[in-house]
Enzyme design. Sequence first.
Site, mmCIF file in Angstrom:
data_model
loop_
_atom_site.group_PDB
_atom_site.id
_atom_site.type_symbol
_atom_site.label_atom_id
_atom_site.label_comp_id
_atom_site.label_asym_id
_atom_site.label_seq_id
_atom_site.Cartn_x
_atom_site.Cartn_y
_atom_site.Cartn_z
ATOM 1 C CG HIS A 1 -26.033 9.329 22.530
ATOM 2 N ND1 HIS A 1 -26.807 8.836 23.550
ATOM 3 C CD2 HIS A 1 -24.891 9.748 23.109
ATOM 4 C CE1 HIS A 1 -26.157 8.956 24.703
ATOM 5 N NE2 HIS A 1 -24.989 9.507 24.453
ATOM 6 C CD GLU B 1 -9.861 -2.182 31.182
ATOM 7 O OE1 GLU B 1 -9.436 -2.857 32.147
ATOM 8 O OE2 GLU B 1 -9.112 -1.718 30.306
ATOM 9 C CG ASP C 1 -7.456 -4.263 35.303
ATOM 10 O OD1 ASP C 1 -6.442 -3.557 35.145
ATOM 11 O OD2 ASP C 1 -8.472 -4.183 34.589
ATOM 12 C CG ASP D 1 -29.872 7.518 23.011
ATOM 13 O OD1 ASP D 1 -29.148 6.980 22.143
ATOM 14 O OD2 ASP D 1 -29.418 8.280 23.900
ATOM 15 C CB SER E 1 -23.647 7.775 26.820
ATOM 16 O OG SER E 1 -24.281 8.965 27.141
HETATM 17 N N1 ARG Z 1 -25.016 11.725 27.254
HETATM 18 C C1 ARG Z 1 -24.011 11.410 28.195
HETATM 19 C C2 ARG Z 1 -22.846 10.699 27.530
HETATM 20 O O1 ARG Z 1 -22.623 10.942 26.403
HETATM 21 C C3 ARG Z 1 -24.486 10.657 29.378
HETATM 22 C C4 ARG Z 1 -25.472 11.422 30.068
HETATM 23 C C5 ARG Z 1 -25.968 10.895 31.319
HETATM 24 N N2 ARG Z 1 -26.133 12.067 32.082
HETATM 25 C C6 ARG Z 1 -26.776 12.121 33.205
HETATM 26 N N3 ARG Z 1 -26.779 13.245 33.844
HETATM 27 N N4 ARG Z 1 -27.357 11.076 33.704
HETATM 28 O O2 ARG Z 1 -22.050 9.997 28.131
#
Ligand code: ARG
Length: 382
Positions: A172, A192, A200, A234, A329
Site C-alpha cells: 500500500h 536519513e 545530521d 501488503d 507503513s
Molecule cells: N497504514 C499506516 C500508514 O499508512 C500505518 C499503520 C500502522 N498503524 C498502527 N496502528 N500500527 O502509515
Amino acid sequence: MWKRVCVVFVSTLFWSCVLSDDCTTPLGRSSECVSLYDCPDLLTAFEQRPLPPNVVSYLRQSQCGFEGYVPRVCCGPLPDQEATQRPTPRPRPRPTESSSSSEDYSPDDSSPAPRNKCGIDTNGDRIYGGQFTDLDEFPWMALMGYRTRKGTTTYQCGGVLINRRYVLTAAHCITGAIEREVGSLSTVRLGEYDTQSDVDCLDSTCADRPQEIPVASSFPHPGYIDGNKNRRDDIGIVRLAKRATFSYYVQPICLVDESERLTPGNDVFVAGWGKTLDGRNSPIKLKLGLPIFKKDDCVSKYRTLGAVLGENQLCAGGAFAEDACRGDSGGPLMKKRPDGVWETVGVVSFGYGCGRDGWPGVYTSVAGYIDWIKSTLQSSNQ
Ligand code: ARG
C-alpha cells in the site's frame, strides 16, 4: 589488551572461515581475506582508542574468518578513506567492481544480502511512544518519497534496504490510495536521521549526507487488493535506479528465516518517521520495542471490525500509546537474533487508529514471502 580485544571479537563475531581467499569488502570491492595484521588500513583503524563503535561495526563486517585467534579481514579502506582516496585494495591490487552507479544488472543484486553481510548494527541496544534512535542505528531504514501533483516530494512511508539495489516495503506504499491521494513513488532516501537538517550530527559525530536514489520500478505483491479491509499480501519490492553505497549509515537488513514463527514471548522493534502523539510526523528516526501479540486474540479483535487476518499477518503491540502510526507503513518490524544480527520479520501494514489500549498493530509477516521476494529480485534483475 589484545586478549580483551580478542574476546570482543570472539564473542561478537559469528561467521566461520571461508575457504577461498577472495572476498568482497563491506563496501562491495573485490579483495582478499588476510590476517588483520596484514591489512594496514583496518589495523590502523583497529588501534584507535577509544575504538569508535562504527569502526567496530565495520571491522565486524570485514571479518572473514580467523587465523588462530587473529581475525582475518576482507582488506580494504574504511568508508571515510574511500571518500578521500581512490581505493587501492590491499594487499594486492585487483580490478574493482564495475561502476556501481549505473542501471546494470549485477548478479549480486538478485538475492537478499547474504547472511554474514546484513543486519549489522553498531548500536548496543511514532511511532507512538517511541525513542530517538542513534545516528547509525538501523542503517537499513529507508524513507519513501512521492512526487505530488504540485511537483514537490513528500515522504510518507518507510522501508528497508535488503541489498544494494532493493528495498522492501508495504504494497500500500506503492499502489492504490497512496497514488491517488499523495502521488507516485519516485525516490528512496537512505541514511536519513533527521529530515529537517541537511547534515545530521549527534554527540559531535556527523553522518554522511543521505543518499537519495530514484525508483527504477516497483512490485506490489500481486495478491494485494487496494481497499480490501484484510490488507492481505501488503508487501512490495522497490528496485533502485542505481545501487546504494554501503557505509556506516547505509546497510542492508537480513530477512527472517522462512521457518521462523514468532510467538508472544518475542520482543520486536518497529522504527520510522511516522506520526507521533503530537499528531505530526517525526523528523527524527524513532524506534519502539513491542511484544508480539497473541494471534488468536488479534484475529478476534479485528474480526469485530470486519477484517479477517490471514496466516501471513502478525500482530504486535497493544499497549496504550505504544504503536506504529500513519507514515510508519512499509517500515520494518525487526528482531535481534541471539548472535546480535538484526532481521526483518514484519512490514508495518495497518491498525485501528494508533496506540489504542488493547489494539495491536497488524504487520505483514515476512517469513511467508521469502520465496516471492527472492523470485521478484531475480526476475527484475536481468
Ligand atoms: N497504514 C499506516 C500508514 O499508512 C500505518 C499503520 C500502522 N498503524 C498502527 N496502528 N500500527 O502509515
